[in-house]
Design an enzyme around this catalytic site. Structure first.
Site, short mmCIF file in Angstrom:
data_model
loop_
_atom_site.label_atom_id
_atom_site.label_comp_id
_atom_site.label_asym_id
_atom_site.label_seq_id
_atom_site.Cartn_x
_atom_site.Cartn_y
_atom_site.Cartn_z
N ARG A 119 31.04 16.47 -3.57
CA ARG A 119 30.15 15.44 -4.11
C ARG A 119 29.66 15.85 -5.48
O ARG A 119 29.62 17.02 -5.81
CB ARG A 119 28.94 15.24 -3.18
CG ARG A 119 29.28 14.49 -1.91
CD ARG A 119 28.06 14.35 -1.01
NE ARG A 119 27.00 13.58 -1.66
CZ ARG A 119 25.78 14.05 -1.90
NH1 ARG A 119 25.44 15.27 -1.54
NH2 ARG A 119 24.88 13.29 -2.48
N LYS A 184 25.55 25.64 4.82
CA LYS A 184 26.47 24.50 4.84
C LYS A 184 27.72 24.80 5.68
O LYS A 184 28.41 25.78 5.46
CB LYS A 184 26.86 24.13 3.41
CG LYS A 184 27.68 22.85 3.34
CD LYS A 184 27.47 22.13 2.04
CE LYS A 184 28.40 20.95 1.89
NZ LYS A 184 28.08 20.11 0.76
N ARG A 320 12.32 23.42 -0.22
CA ARG A 320 11.41 24.27 -1.01
C ARG A 320 10.80 25.32 -0.09
O ARG A 320 10.56 25.05 1.08
CB ARG A 320 10.30 23.43 -1.64
CG ARG A 320 10.83 22.56 -2.76
CD ARG A 320 9.72 21.76 -3.38
NE ARG A 320 8.84 22.60 -4.18
CZ ARG A 320 9.05 22.89 -5.46
NH1 ARG A 320 10.11 22.42 -6.08
NH2 ARG A 320 8.19 23.63 -6.13
C1 BTN Z 1 30.57 17.75 -0.34
O1 BTN Z 1 30.44 18.06 -1.53
O2 BTN Z 1 29.77 18.11 0.49
C2 BTN Z 1 31.76 16.90 0.08
C3 BTN Z 1 32.97 17.77 0.33
C4 BTN Z 1 34.18 17.00 0.80
C5 BTN Z 1 35.40 17.86 0.85
C6 BTN Z 1 36.56 17.16 1.47
S1 BTN Z 1 37.89 18.27 1.83
C7 BTN Z 1 38.93 16.93 2.18
C8 BTN Z 1 38.62 15.84 1.19
N1 BTN Z 1 39.42 16.02 0.00
C9 BTN Z 1 38.68 16.35 -1.05
O3 BTN Z 1 39.13 16.59 -2.19
N2 BTN Z 1 37.39 16.39 -0.72
C10 BTN Z 1 37.20 16.04 0.66
#
Ligand code: BTN
Length: 325
Positions: A119, A184, A320
């Site tokens: 993201r 995460k 925080r």
């Molecule tokens: C995030 O930033 O939390 C979202 C991550 C999403 C990763 C997945 S892996 C499979 C799919 N292909 C990508 O390039 N991204 C998503």
């Protein structure tokens, strides 16, 4: 032959070059060359003089046949195409490219991504064979307005799938991170192609950390955790995991347009990792501080601030530190 070597090493035990060669009907040199290639694509191979080679955490490659046979009838029938790739730039990008040729419902999973997307333009670290990277596309007739809150509902579906596999303690961080102990575990990236007003194709990309070594995790800038450590070191077959996640995901995608987010809201709230916690929300250059108060019917984050409750629709939430007085 690489696939066969990985399968022979999938037990996590040491195997000598001689034994591997004999089982594959090739010379030790040929085995050695293949092992080098595996290391080049990021497979964490251990070699010890006199003992041979091993994949320390064991290894199960993704297998298209076992994925297809594990899918529920309704999920299998939904897909126009299912593919399992060794390497791809990004499974989301791959599906968007397929959608530019023909709209449809596609599933793409890969052992490794060279340009995995996270993201907010971030990179999603995607080492070979350790984690799960997959994307599913789906056609929504009602355009973008019909999918408000979908990414949160997807988070609920993924947690349900993990719970079905006996994995508990996974929570959601708004908008759609999977976390455990505030570290995460996975992320969801929704991308769209087509008409925002009319029928549109949504690509749901999912990345879950399964068995990431510290070495694989170098470069990840936030605390992370993987499923194997949540299971006390017990290995998990990624095919079983993928099937369970996709079955749950397709069920949500099938129902979402008629139910909307409101029918997932209570379950999302029950999984909320940050409720009642003091957080800051970064939106562009701005930062708002408040106490997280769950989400509303549309999936917006409710933040209790000194000015009252604000509904936040986009941004990055950070916990925080609470200083006890
Ligand atoms: C995030 O930033 O939390 C979202 C991550 C999403 C990763 C997945 S892996 C499979 C799919 N292909 C990508 O390039 N991204 C998503």
């Amino acid at each position: 032959m690489q696939e066969k070597i990985i399968n022979l090493l999938s037990d996590g035990l040491f195997h000598s070059g001689e034994e591997l060669g004999a089982r594959l009907g090739v010379s030790r040199t040929a085995v050695w060359k293949q092992l080098k290639k595996l290391e080049e694509v990021g497979v964490a191979l251990e070699s010890v003089k006199g003992r041979g080679y091993r994949l320390p955490l064991g290894f199960h490659l993704l297998n298209q046949d076992s994925i297809i046979s594990g899918l529920s009838d309704s999920a299998f029938e939904r897909f126009d195409k299912i593919e399992v790739l060794s390497v791809v730039d990004s499974t989301n990008a791959r599906i968007l490219q397929q959608l530019s040729v023909k709209a449809g419902c596609y599933l793409s999973a890969a052992e490794r991504q060279t340009a995995g997307r996270g993201r907010r333009g971030r990179v999603w670290h995607s080492p070979y064979g350790r984690n799960l990277y997959f994307s599913v596309s789906y056609v929504f007739q009602g355009g973008v307005s019909a999918i408000e809150g979908l990414s949160l509902a997807v988070g609920v579906a993924l947690c349900d799938a993990l719970r079905d596999l006996g994995i508990t303690g996974v929570e959601l961080k708004w908008p759609n991170d999977l976390v455990c102990q505030h570290r995460k575990l996975g992320g969801i990236l929704l991308e769209m192609s087509g008409d925002a007003e009319g029928p549109c194709n949504i690509v749901v990309g999912v990345g879950i950390n399964v068995a990431m070594s510290d070495h694989d995790g170098v470069g990840i800038t936030q605390p992370w955790i993987d499923l194997q450590s949540l299971r006390g070191g017990l290995a998990l077959d990624r095919n079983v995991l993928l099937v369970c996640l996709v079955n749950h995901l397709v069920a949500v995608l099938d129902g979402f347009e008629s139910t909307g987010f409101s029918s997932y809201r209570d379950r999302w709230l029950a999984l909320d990792a940050f409720v009642g916690k003091k957080v800051s929300v970064h939106i562009g250059e701005n930062q708002t501080i408040g106490v997280a108060g769950g989400v509303d019917e549309s999936g917006a984050l409710l933040l209790r601030t000194e000015e009252g409750v604000q509904a936040i629709r986009g941004g990055e939430v950070t916990l925080r530190m609470q200083v006890d007085s």
